[in-house]
Write a protein that holds these residues in place. Structure first.
Motif, PDB file in Angstrom:
ATOM      1  N   GLU A 390     -27.354 -35.221 -22.766  1.00  0.00           N
ATOM      2  CA  GLU A 390     -26.065 -35.412 -23.417  1.00  0.00           C
ATOM      3  C   GLU A 390     -26.240 -35.755 -24.894  1.00  0.00           C
ATOM      4  O   GLU A 390     -25.552 -35.226 -25.766  1.00  0.00           O
ATOM      5  N   VAL A 391     -27.191 -36.649 -25.176  1.00  0.00           N
ATOM      6  CA  VAL A 391     -27.447 -37.063 -26.554  1.00  0.00           C
ATOM      7  C   VAL A 391     -28.068 -35.920 -27.347  1.00  0.00           C
ATOM      8  O   VAL A 391     -27.662 -35.631 -28.480  1.00  0.00           O
ATOM      9  N   VAL A 392     -29.027 -35.240 -26.742  1.00  0.00           N
ATOM     10  CA  VAL A 392     -29.696 -34.117 -27.417  1.00  0.00           C
ATOM     11  C   VAL A 392     -28.683 -33.023 -27.764  1.00  0.00           C
ATOM     12  O   VAL A 392     -28.685 -32.479 -28.881  1.00  0.00           O
ATOM     13  N   GLU A 393     -27.787 -32.715 -26.829  1.00  0.00           N
ATOM     14  CA  GLU A 393     -26.825 -31.630 -27.043  1.00  0.00           C
ATOM     15  C   GLU A 393     -25.812 -31.958 -28.130  1.00  0.00           C
ATOM     16  O   GLU A 393     -25.321 -31.056 -28.814  1.00  0.00           O
ATOM     17  N   MET A 394     -25.499 -33.245 -28.307  1.00  0.00           N
ATOM     18  CA  MET A 394     -24.623 -33.640 -29.417  1.00  0.00           C
ATOM     19  C   MET A 394     -25.200 -33.160 -30.744  1.00  0.00           C
ATOM     20  O   MET A 394     -24.529 -32.536 -31.554  1.00  0.00           O
ATOM     21  N   GLY A 395     -26.474 -33.488 -30.967  1.00  0.00           N
ATOM     22  CA  GLY A 395     -27.132 -33.085 -32.210  1.00  0.00           C
ATOM     23  C   GLY A 395     -27.214 -31.580 -32.345  1.00  0.00           C
ATOM     24  O   GLY A 395     -27.032 -31.023 -33.433  1.00  0.00           O
ATOM     25  N   GLN A 396     -27.451 -30.899 -31.244  1.00  0.00           N
ATOM     26  CA  GLN A 396     -27.568 -29.435 -31.276  1.00  0.00           C
ATOM     27  C   GLN A 396     -26.245 -28.776 -31.660  1.00  0.00           C
ATOM     28  O   GLN A 396     -26.234 -27.793 -32.407  1.00  0.00           O
ATOM     29  N   ARG A 397     -25.144 -29.335 -31.162  1.00  0.00           N
ATOM     30  CA  ARG A 397     -23.834 -28.754 -31.497  1.00  0.00           C
ATOM     31  C   ARG A 397     -23.525 -28.904 -32.987  1.00  0.00           C
ATOM     32  O   ARG A 397     -23.018 -27.973 -33.623  1.00  0.00           O
TER      33      ARG A 397
END
Length: 422
Positions: A390-397
């Protein structure tokens, strides 16, 4: 081949100074060299207050940086904590740049930035008159609105005079370039009944070839972490100017609620890192020391070439403004955080440009400035979800949106088109 049009840029700071506006103007100038013959008038390198001896013997210094002609004005040294020394420094640039205008030959266009406050705009008007050129006023920060928002001055006469002169600069521009949707509203509020000068919105950007995501085991990221005691830690980082406009003293009191030894869901110790310098740094250092906040570290400004490693060393990054800054200033540090692919802890007013970007991309969480309970809950969420997808995907978006819409080339091409068309 037709001769390129000549563009004069007034930039209080320019590389190698680390000021964010100086970095943006470097990328803007170098990116428009195919369209314009560009000269920059700026101070000698002095963003942190000190000046090298080699810049203390003449009034002006000429050089060329990557094809951009640079004319530097000698200014007195200053302390960021001493208001009078800063004023002397700024006035030294203002009057020096006025004289330097006569040294740069014919110009077709003049671009000035809203730094230093009020005087940056007036320099652009001066350049327009002296060079009989078209004038483009790029507003990064609205003043006196910013001064009023943080209580830097409460003198009504001074504030009234500042407003008069900055509206004067806007009126005499051929084009105002604004960097956020909320700043557009401020310009329109200054000039009601449809009397606002011609303007266009162009976002700030980051050079995505200089800042980009790196793996956590990258040698230089690991070296940065080791140097500052961040190895194996969950790092919540603030990177940038540690100054008046960010409410950092109150945020430090929120951080105090997270005692040394606090660990994340994946077992890492939580560290809060402040990277940079500014007028409230000493206060923060003293507060952290007096309150035994051993989980807070202060790290010096990083050279631009090392910024990629320091930004990648953070797991989550702050992007904050004090209350009242909406419509007044747009924190350009956000673009670097998104470029590094990091989730963002925003403390930003609803309706401000960067809050729009964070919320539209679901690239982090935002709280209202002053809502410290909400800020605390968001810190706890990141601690409880550390290491999750969830945290990783925030940055990716956030990174994906930046690559599609906020790259240097996209914004710079808009500048060239708008300048030629004004």
């Amino acid at each position: 081949m037709a001769c390129k049009k000549k563009l004069l840029i007034y930039a209080h700071y320019y590389v190698p100074d680390t000021a964010s506006t100086g970095q943006i103007l470097k990328e803007l100038a170098e990116g428009m060299l195919d369209t314009f013959d560009i000269t920059v008038i700026c101070v000698v390198p002095s963003y942190l207050g000190t000046i090298e001896d080699k810049y203390k013997t003449q009034k002006y210094y000429e050089e060329e940086i990557n094809g951009v002609k640079v004319l530097r004005v000698r200014v007195p040294e200053f302390s960021k904590a001493n208001k009078m020394s800063r004023i002397k420094n700024i006035l030294g640039y203002f009057f020096g740049a006025m004289t330097a205008t006569f040294k740069v030959g014919k110009q077709d266009y003049v671009l000035s930035v809203s730094q230093p406050p009020i005087l940056g705009g007036l320099l652009g008007v001066w350049g327009k008159w002296v060079k009989k050129a078209k004038y483009i006023y790029q507003i990064q920060d609205f003043n006196p609105e910013q001064v009023m928002a943080v209580g830097y001055s409460k003198n009504k006469m001074i504030i009234k005079a500042m407003m008069f002169f900055d509206k004067f600069s806007c009126k005499h521009s051929d084009l105002v370039i604004i960097v956020g949707r909320d700043l557009v509203e401020t310009l329109e509020n200054r000039f009601p009944n449809g009397k606002a000068p011609k303007s266009t919105l162009i976002n700030n950007w980051i050079d995505e070839t200089e800042i980009y995501p790196l793996p956590q085991n990258h040698d230089k990221v690991l070296a940065f972490k080791k140097k500052y005691g961040l190895e194996g830690k969950f790092v919540i980082m603030y990177s940038g100017n540690i100054g008046l406009y960010y409410d950092l003293e109150n945020l430090l009191k929120v951080i105090e609620k997270f005692k040394p030894g606090t660990r994340t869901a994946d077992g890492r110790e939580v560290i809060f890192a402040f990277v940079g310098a500014g007028s409230v740094l000493d206060k923060l250092v003293l507060y952290a020391k007096d309150h035994h906040m051993d989980n807070v570290v202060f790290i010096p400004y990083q050279p631009k070439e090392d910024l990629i490693y320091s930004l990648n060393a953070g797991d989550v990054h702050w992007c904050v403004n004090a209350k009242g800054i909406k419509g007044v200033s747009c924190p350009s540090k956000y673009y670097g955080l998104a470029a590094a692919g990091k989730p963002v802890l925003g403390v930003l007013e609803e309706g401000s440009e960067v809050r729009y970007l964070i919320e539209d991309t679901k690239g982090g969480f935002c709280s209202e400035p002053g809502d410290y309970d909400h800020v605390e809950r968001h810190i706890r969420w990141f601690i409880e979800h550390a290491g999750s997808e969830e945290v990783v995907e925030m940055g990716q978006r956030g990174h994906k949106y930046l690559m599609e819409h906020l790259t240097r080339d996209k914004s710079v091409s808009k500048y060239a088109k708008e300048i030629l068309g004004c």
